[in-house]
Scaffold this motif. Structure first.
Motif, PDB file in Angstrom:
ATOM      1  N   LEU A 278      59.691  43.152  59.049  1.00  0.00           N
ATOM      2  CA  LEU A 278      60.483  41.988  58.645  1.00  0.00           C
ATOM      3  C   LEU A 278      59.515  40.821  58.414  1.00  0.00           C
ATOM      4  O   LEU A 278      58.944  40.278  59.351  1.00  0.00           O
ATOM      5  CB  LEU A 278      61.504  41.641  59.725  1.00  0.00           C
ATOM      6  CG  LEU A 278      62.373  40.400  59.500  1.00  0.00           C
ATOM      7  CD1 LEU A 278      63.088  40.473  58.153  1.00  0.00           C
ATOM      8  CD2 LEU A 278      63.381  40.260  60.632  1.00  0.00           C
ATOM      9  N   SER A 280      59.392  37.271  57.183  1.00  0.00           N
ATOM     10  CA  SER A 280      60.280  36.144  56.912  1.00  0.00           C
ATOM     11  C   SER A 280      59.860  34.943  57.733  1.00  0.00           C
ATOM     12  O   SER A 280      58.884  34.998  58.500  1.00  0.00           O
ATOM     13  CB  SER A 280      61.716  36.531  57.269  1.00  0.00           C
ATOM     14  OG  SER A 280      61.891  36.565  58.681  1.00  0.00           O
ATOM     15  N   ALA A 284      64.967  35.405  60.094  1.00  0.00           N
ATOM     16  CA  ALA A 284      65.082  36.515  61.049  1.00  0.00           C
ATOM     17  C   ALA A 284      66.285  36.337  61.968  1.00  0.00           C
ATOM     18  O   ALA A 284      66.851  37.327  62.452  1.00  0.00           O
ATOM     19  CB  ALA A 284      63.800  36.634  61.879  1.00  0.00           C
ATOM     20  N   VAL A 288      67.964  39.998  61.868  1.00  0.00           N
ATOM     21  CA  VAL A 288      67.854  40.895  63.030  1.00  0.00           C
ATOM     22  C   VAL A 288      69.222  41.380  63.512  1.00  0.00           C
ATOM     23  O   VAL A 288      69.411  42.587  63.731  1.00  0.00           O
ATOM     24  CB  VAL A 288      67.054  40.227  64.169  1.00  0.00           C
ATOM     25  CG1 VAL A 288      67.205  41.010  65.476  1.00  0.00           C
ATOM     26  CG2 VAL A 288      65.578  40.137  63.793  1.00  0.00           C
ATOM     27  N   LEU A 301      61.418  47.646  64.980  1.00  0.00           N
ATOM     28  CA  LEU A 301      61.190  46.384  64.290  1.00  0.00           C
ATOM     29  C   LEU A 301      59.780  45.863  64.528  1.00  0.00           C
ATOM     30  O   LEU A 301      59.304  45.798  65.666  1.00  0.00           O
ATOM     31  CB  LEU A 301      62.201  45.340  64.758  1.00  0.00           C
ATOM     32  CG  LEU A 301      63.666  45.607  64.442  1.00  0.00           C
ATOM     33  CD1 LEU A 301      64.543  44.486  64.981  1.00  0.00           C
ATOM     34  CD2 LEU A 301      63.876  45.753  62.938  1.00  0.00           C
ATOM     35  N   MET A 303      57.531  42.468  63.435  1.00  0.00           N
ATOM     36  CA  MET A 303      57.629  41.144  62.872  1.00  0.00           C
ATOM     37  C   MET A 303      56.243  40.567  62.616  1.00  0.00           C
ATOM     38  O   MET A 303      55.230  41.225  62.892  1.00  0.00           O
ATOM     39  CB  MET A 303      58.475  40.272  63.802  1.00  0.00           C
ATOM     40  CG  MET A 303      59.864  40.884  64.030  1.00  0.00           C
ATOM     41  SD  MET A 303      60.823  40.175  65.378  1.00  0.00           S
ATOM     42  CE  MET A 303      61.451  38.699  64.559  1.00  0.00           C
ATOM     43  N   ASN A 307      57.816  34.763  61.932  1.00  0.00           N
ATOM     44  CA  ASN A 307      59.080  34.908  62.676  1.00  0.00           C
ATOM     45  C   ASN A 307      58.916  35.426  64.106  1.00  0.00           C
ATOM     46  O   ASN A 307      59.917  35.643  64.788  1.00  0.00           O
ATOM     47  CB  ASN A 307      60.062  35.817  61.910  1.00  0.00           C
ATOM     48  CG  ASN A 307      59.481  37.174  61.571  1.00  0.00           C
ATOM     49  OD1 ASN A 307      58.625  37.691  62.279  1.00  0.00           O
ATOM     50  ND2 ASN A 307      59.936  37.763  60.475  1.00  0.00           N
ATOM     51  N   THR A 308      57.691  35.627  64.551  1.00  0.00           N
ATOM     52  CA  THR A 308      57.491  35.998  65.951  1.00  0.00           C
ATOM     53  C   THR A 308      57.636  34.730  66.777  1.00  0.00           C
ATOM     54  O   THR A 308      56.724  33.915  66.862  1.00  0.00           O
ATOM     55  CB  THR A 308      56.122  36.654  66.162  1.00  0.00           C
ATOM     56  OG1 THR A 308      56.043  37.841  65.367  1.00  0.00           O
ATOM     57  CG2 THR A 308      55.919  37.039  67.617  1.00  0.00           C
ATOM     58  N   LEU A 320      66.075  42.280  71.237  1.00  0.00           N
ATOM     59  CA  LEU A 320      64.739  42.551  70.694  1.00  0.00           C
ATOM     60  C   LEU A 320      63.841  43.328  71.656  1.00  0.00           C
ATOM     61  O   LEU A 320      62.639  43.436  71.418  1.00  0.00           O
ATOM     62  CB  LEU A 320      64.047  41.237  70.324  1.00  0.00           C
ATOM     63  CG  LEU A 320      64.518  40.567  69.033  1.00  0.00           C
ATOM     64  CD1 LEU A 320      63.890  39.188  68.877  1.00  0.00           C
ATOM     65  CD2 LEU A 320      64.177  41.427  67.817  1.00  0.00           C
ATOM     66  N   ALA A 323      60.697  45.280  70.407  1.00  0.00           N
ATOM     67  CA  ALA A 323      60.217  44.879  69.088  1.00  0.00           C
ATOM     68  C   ALA A 323      58.833  44.267  69.228  1.00  0.00           C
ATOM     69  O   ALA A 323      58.464  43.747  70.285  1.00  0.00           O
ATOM     70  CB  ALA A 323      61.183  43.886  68.451  1.00  0.00           C
ATOM     71  N   GLY A 325      55.374  42.058  67.171  1.00  0.00           N
ATOM     72  CA  GLY A 325      55.010  41.143  66.109  1.00  0.00           C
ATOM     73  C   GLY A 325      53.541  40.806  66.149  1.00  0.00           C
ATOM     74  O   GLY A 325      52.877  40.961  67.183  1.00  0.00           O
TER      75      GLY A 325
END
Length: 451
Positions: A278, A280, A284, A288, A301, A303, A307-308, A320, A323, A325
């Motif tokens: 993702l 962005s 997000a 999400v 996911l 990131m 967007n983290t 999350l 997930a 990032g």
């Protein structure tokens, strides 16, 4: 769909990277043949992500110690060094504004506590950059130039920087971004006045693409912001993932200002990818829940720096969990966090604070070495203070060496800072972070690469 956290032992074969990324943990053995994207619902085999680095969070930069008083400058300028900031307090990257502004203000305080630059305290003027949906950045830039700044720290967004870079550099003023990652700036006609402490997404993209492969993903779907930042990162993530033996099965774009993302989400889910990247900004927050609401596991996911962020107030607990990032730079150390919190006690995010701190220190040190507050003169010394001399890690220790007639090699909070001729860091760390049940993220590993 493929749940990477429950993957059976299998490894994606990682191919050599042209930029020399040093993976701190790698997969081993096994086949890298992409799985079929047919209608079967059986989960393909894979490996879990590599274990966290030993000592994750230790970072690469060292804490400098300055003994004795800082000697006064041998040259006094006619006017003080003025630095403007063009950082987001509104718009889709507003969450990055507080740590970046705190990093700027902390550096200014420490520089002035050490006696300032060329005989004067450094002055700072803050203005909002907004985002690409508004004309705030142009108005703010006009105001900063009108107040006689020598350098502007910002913008955070590559798209915003593209709207003002010619205005800034055309006025003979340095633009120094702590967070721009678009590769386009490496070859921009900027008269040598554009610099950045964040590495190009050539590095972040290759680290993320290879890391997803090392987690066992064989197929990848991508939801991407259609701007200079998003598409530049998309290109490099895709290239690295495919070079590691994977297959990108869906790439869906959206535009800044869009508020509906169901079409992009549905198309990516229909392709049944093992992992979803993702790319962005704060979109997000909308994307999400659409993904997880349709059965995508958070462990699928991945990131990015745009967007983290802390989503503890945005999503229900567990949304999350697992997930991951990426954010360029080393992990913020506890002592640096304490210093930043003394500047802004409300800080919860430290992204690009180190890069902002480094940008101000580098500008100040280059000003001292140039013995001038003119933008072009300062810019001509930025590469020199970043390489080749005696190592130092903050303004007091570095300026002491300069005033003793010594050459310096500044390394900062974001890691080693060595500029190439384009004003880009030639080497950098990429931090990888993992989300907990409360939807906040913690560092798990660092990967180092040279461009």
């Amino acid at each position: 769909m493929f749940d990477l956290s429950q993957a059976a032992p299998r490894a994606a074969k990682l191919t050599a990277l042209g930029i020399g990324v040093a993976l701190l943990a790698t997969a081993c053995g096994g086949s890298s043949t992409p799985s079929s994207t047919g209608s079967s619902s059986a989960a393909p085999a894979g490996v879990a992500c590599p274990a966290p680095s030993a000592g994750a969070g230790a970072g690469a930069s060292q804490a400098a110690t300055t003994t004795g008083p800082v000697p006064p400058s041998t040259t006094t300028s006619a006017a003080p060094l003025k630095i403007g900031s063009l950082l987001p307090t509104t718009g889709s990257l507003a969450f990055l504004g507080p740590p970046e502004i705190a990093g700027v203000n902390l550096a200014i305080k420490q520089i002035n506590d050490a006696g300032g630059v060329l005989g004067h305290p450094v002055e700072v003027i803050h203005r909002d950059s907004g985002d690409t949906k508004t004309d705030i950045a142009t108005q703010s830039t006009t105001a900063l130039l009108g107040q006689g700044v020598s350098a502007i720290v910002g913008a955070a967004s590559s798209g915003v920087s593209k709207t003002v870079i010619n205005q800034i550099t055309g006025a003979g003023v340095i633009q120094f971004s702590p967070a721009n990652t678009s590769p386009d700036f490496s070859t921009w006609d900027d008269k040598g006045l554009y610099w950045r402490t964040a590495p190009s997404d050539v590095l972040q993209g290759k680290v993320l693409g290879n890391y997803m492969a090392s987690c066992g993903a064989q197929t990848l779907g991508m939801i991407v912001l259609n701007d200079a930042y998003g598409t530049g990162l998309q290109k490099n993530v895709k290239s690295a993932f495919e070079a590691a033996g994977g297959k990108v099965v869906a790439e869906e774009l959206f535009n800044e200002g869009d508020s509906q993302f169901s079409s992009q989400v549905d198309k990516v889910i229909a392709a049944k990818p093992d992992a979803i990247a993702l790319i962005s900004f704060d979109q997000a927050k909308s994307i999400v829940p659409l993904l997880t609401g349709k059965g995508v596991k958070p462990t699928q996911l991945f990131m990015v720096d745009g967007n983290t962020s802390d989503y503890s107030k945005d999503f229900k607990a567990g949304t999350l969990t697992g997930a991951q990032g990426t954010i360029p730079g080393t992990f913020a150390k506890d002592d640096f966090k304490k210093q930043l919190l003394a500047i802004d006690p409300s800080l919860k995010d430290y992204s690009y604070a180190g890069e902002s701190w480094d940008a101000v220190n580098l500008i100040a040190l280059a000003t001292e070495e140039a013995k001038s507050t003119k933008g072009a003169d300062i810019a001509s010394h930025l590469q020199d203070v970043s390489e080749g001399g005696q190592k130092c890690y903050d303004f007091p220790s570095c300026v002491t060496l300069l005033r003793q007639g010594k050459d310096i090699d500044y390394d900062g909070k974001s890691g080693p800072v060595t500029f190439d001729k384009n004003g880009d860091p030639s080497e950098a760390y990429i931090g990888i972070y993992k989300y907990s049940d409360d939807n906040t993220y913690k560092p798990i590993r660092e990967e180092f690469g040279k461009l």
